[in-house]
Write a protein that holds these residues in place. Structure first.
Motif, PDB file in Angstrom:
ATOM      1  N   MET A 171      31.848  20.023  41.643  1.00 25.23           N
ATOM      2  CA  MET A 171      32.560  19.999  42.882  1.00 25.23           C
ATOM      3  C   MET A 171      31.878  20.712  44.401  1.00 25.23           C
ATOM      4  N   VAL A 172      31.755  20.736  45.442  1.00 23.09           N
ATOM      5  CA  VAL A 172      30.816  20.317  46.300  1.00 23.09           C
ATOM      6  C   VAL A 172      30.718  20.695  47.330  1.00 23.09           C
ATOM      7  N   LYS A 173      30.527  21.098  48.186  1.00 23.45           N
ATOM      8  CA  LYS A 173      30.626  21.152  49.716  1.00 23.45           C
ATOM      9  C   LYS A 173      29.717  20.813  50.041  1.00 23.45           C
ATOM     10  N   ASP A 174      30.967  19.788  51.514  1.00 27.86           N
ATOM     11  CA  ASP A 174      30.597  19.151  51.899  1.00 27.86           C
ATOM     12  C   ASP A 174      29.272  19.687  53.050  1.00 27.86           C
ATOM     13  N   GLY A 175      28.302  18.654  53.014  1.00 26.91           N
ATOM     14  CA  GLY A 175      26.837  18.679  54.007  1.00 26.91           C
ATOM     15  C   GLY A 175      26.266  20.471  53.527  1.00 26.91           C
ATOM     16  N   ASP A 176      26.343  20.735  52.306  1.00 22.23           N
ATOM     17  CA  ASP A 176      25.905  21.808  51.777  1.00 22.23           C
ATOM     18  C   ASP A 176      25.414  21.645  49.941  1.00 22.23           C
ATOM     19  N   GLN A 177      25.088  21.129  49.592  1.00 20.12           N
ATOM     20  CA  GLN A 177      24.750  20.372  48.133  1.00 20.12           C
ATOM     21  C   GLN A 177      24.915  22.117  47.499  1.00 20.12           C
ATOM     22  N   SER A 178      24.152  23.265  48.247  1.00 19.30           N
ATOM     23  CA  SER A 178      23.330  24.585  46.912  1.00 19.30           C
ATOM     24  C   SER A 178      24.626  24.697  47.348  1.00 19.30           C
ATOM     25  N   LYS A 179      26.163  24.573  48.155  1.00 18.31           N
ATOM     26  CA  LYS A 179      27.288  25.336  47.343  1.00 18.31           C
ATOM     27  C   LYS A 179      28.298  25.130  46.282  1.00 18.31           C
ATOM     28  N   VAL A 180      27.467  25.172  45.249  1.00 13.17           N
ATOM     29  CA  VAL A 180      28.795  25.004  44.081  1.00 13.17           C
ATOM     30  C   VAL A 180      30.094  25.446  42.980  1.00 13.17           C
ATOM     31  N   TYR A 181      31.168  24.923  43.680  1.00 17.68           N
ATOM     32  CA  TYR A 181      31.771  25.687  43.652  1.00 17.68           C
ATOM     33  C   TYR A 181      32.351  25.501  42.153  1.00 17.68           C
ATOM     34  N   GLY A 182      31.942  23.501  40.906  1.00 25.15           N
ATOM     35  CA  GLY A 182      32.800  24.377  39.594  1.00 25.15           C
ATOM     36  C   GLY A 182      32.495  23.270  39.557  1.00 25.15           C
ATOM     37  N   ILE A 183      31.570  23.081  38.059  1.00 23.21           N
ATOM     38  CA  ILE A 183      31.577  21.926  37.237  1.00 23.21           C
ATOM     39  C   ILE A 183      32.677  22.156  35.948  1.00 23.21           C
ATOM     40  N   TYR A 184      32.798  21.122  35.651  1.00 25.50           N
ATOM     41  CA  TYR A 184      33.516  20.618  34.544  1.00 25.50           C
ATOM     42  C   TYR A 184      33.898  19.209  33.950  1.00 25.50           C
ATOM     43  N   ALA A 185      34.087  19.513  32.598  1.00 22.73           N
ATOM     44  CA  ALA A 185      33.831  17.890  31.813  1.00 22.73           C
ATOM     45  C   ALA A 185      34.286  16.546  32.653  1.00 22.73           C
ATOM     46  N   ASN A 186      34.080  15.663  32.823  1.00 20.42           N
ATOM     47  CA  ASN A 186      34.572  14.626  33.327  1.00 20.42           C
ATOM     48  C   ASN A 186      36.296  14.727  32.340  1.00 20.42           C
ATOM     49  N   GLU A 187      37.113  13.932  32.946  1.00 15.50           N
ATOM     50  CA  GLU A 187      38.490  13.565  32.127  1.00 15.50           C
ATOM     51  C   GLU A 187      37.971  12.190  30.780  1.00 15.50           C
ATOM     52  N   ASP A 188      36.868  12.134  30.781  1.00 14.17           N
ATOM     53  CA  ASP A 188      36.689  10.576  30.366  1.00 14.17           C
ATOM     54  C   ASP A 188      35.809  11.633  28.617  1.00 14.17           C
TER      55      ASP A 188
END
Length: 360
Positions: free
Chosen positions: A246-263
């Motif tokens: 989950m990233v901020k549009d236009g700013d890939q250095s701003k990562v809100y969170g990373i989590y496992a895909n539902e699969d």
């Protein structure tokens, strides 16, 4: 994800207590913060409070959030001028609040009156608010984990607006339609309030701490890799899993969170020394005497060392190049119940040179 977006928080001891019921006062704060893009909203109280059982009670902290939700038509009381701030919230009640947050008008949609629950549940199901919660009793008090799931589902749902069509005489047809961006894509609550996008990216293949205490995370999708920098949390537990970022549009250095895909799910964990092949069956392996199905060519990754360390079958037969004490994690990344990836991680060996009351 909700924690990364500052919507939910735990208790002082670091716990979340997902099994507990969520209070009506707590849900008003979650909604207000979500609608303000994760920032503490500037809420105020009225000279005369809307409800008689909030000010001067243990729930006084929530009065501003409650008044804000009332003003937006998101919540109403329980009758008699009361709100019952410490009372429980049902799944249907939360669904109504979230649907109004998405732009639905409670009166127009019949979210009031005798049939309000039925009308809410129909629209909530259409918008995906109950996704992943199909076995939940929507009429019962909702738990903190299910509440977080519903809020997360709402963030990924499209906002709506109303179109008015003249049908003759004084009659006008009112229809709720999705808000669309310039590319005719639905505008989600996540996009509108956080300017964020969920990237269905790939396998998390590397994570390293940088000199500033943040992390560089590498995600591999087929033949391409993406590196996310300045990630604030250590997501090492997701190594080898398919992840969404989950990233901020236009700013890939701003990562809100990373989590496992539902699969993507961890099927089993153990140590490499307990890994064995199943005689005469190239589609199964054993870990600690339990058999697991594997996909053809299931790969092994060495944690942050070698992206491809051969096949799982080969490792089960030889343990070649891997000490028996290494831990192993068996992962299914496509939801078919079969292992298609394994991650082996060396245990760090060090000498204990100091033991204190809070560190060693």
């Amino acid at each position: 994800a909700c924690s990364a977006l500052n919507i939910i928080g735990g208790y002082e001891d670091g716990s979340y207590h997902p099994e507990r019921n969520i209070k009506r006062s707590e849900i008003t704060k979650m909604i207000c913060v979500a609608l303000n893009g994760g920032k503490e909203p500037n809420v105020s109280t009225n000279t005369t409070p809307t409800f008689s059982d909030v000010r001067g009670t243990s729930a006084a902290w929530a009065e501003g959030y409650i008044e804000s939700c009332v003003a937006q038509g998101i919540i109403s009381g329980v009758g008699g001028g009361r709100f019952s701030p410490n009372g429980n919230v049902t799944g249907t009640q939360l669904a109504k609040m979230l649907l109004v947050s998405l732009g639905y008008n409670a009166d127009t949609e019949g979210f009031v009156g005798n049939a309000w629950a039925t009308n809410v549940n129909v629209v909530a199901s259409q918008k995906g608010l109950y996704e992943g919660l199909e076995s939940m009793d929507a009429s019962a008090a909702i738990t903190r984990d299910n509440a977080a799931q519903m809020v997360w589902n709402a963030l990924q749902a499209g906002e709506v607006k109303y179109e008015y069509t003249w049908v003759g005489g004084d009659a006008t047809k009112v229809t709720a339609v999705d808000k669309l961006d310039n590319a005719n894509n639905p505008i989600t609550l996540l996009k509108d309030k956080y300017n964020a996008t969920i990237v269905d990216d790939g396998i998390l293949t590397s994570i390293n701490k940088d000199s500033k205490g943040t992390y560089n995370v590498v995600v591999t999708n087929k033949d391409t890799t993406t590196t996310y920098t300045k990630v604030e949390k250590d997501y090492s537990d997701l190594m080898g899993q398919k992840v969404d970022v989950m990233v901020k549009d236009g700013d890939q250095s701003k990562v809100y969170g990373i989590y496992a895909n539902e699969d993507s799910k961890v099927i089993a964990t153990g140590v490499v020394g307990d890994l064995d092949p199943v005689t005469g069956d190239s589609e199964k392996i054993k870990l600690d005497s339990t058999e697991y199905k594997i996909d053809t060519g299931a790969k092994v990754y060495h944690f942050n060392k070698t992206a491809d360390a051969g096949t799982l079958i080969s490792l089960a037969k030889t343990h070649s190049g891997v000490q028996d004490a290494y831990s192993i994690k068996l992962i299914d990344n496509d939801g078919n119940g079969k292992i298609d990836r394994a991650v082996v991680t060396p245990f760090a060996v060090a000498e204990v040179t100091y033991v204190g009351t809070s560190s060693m």
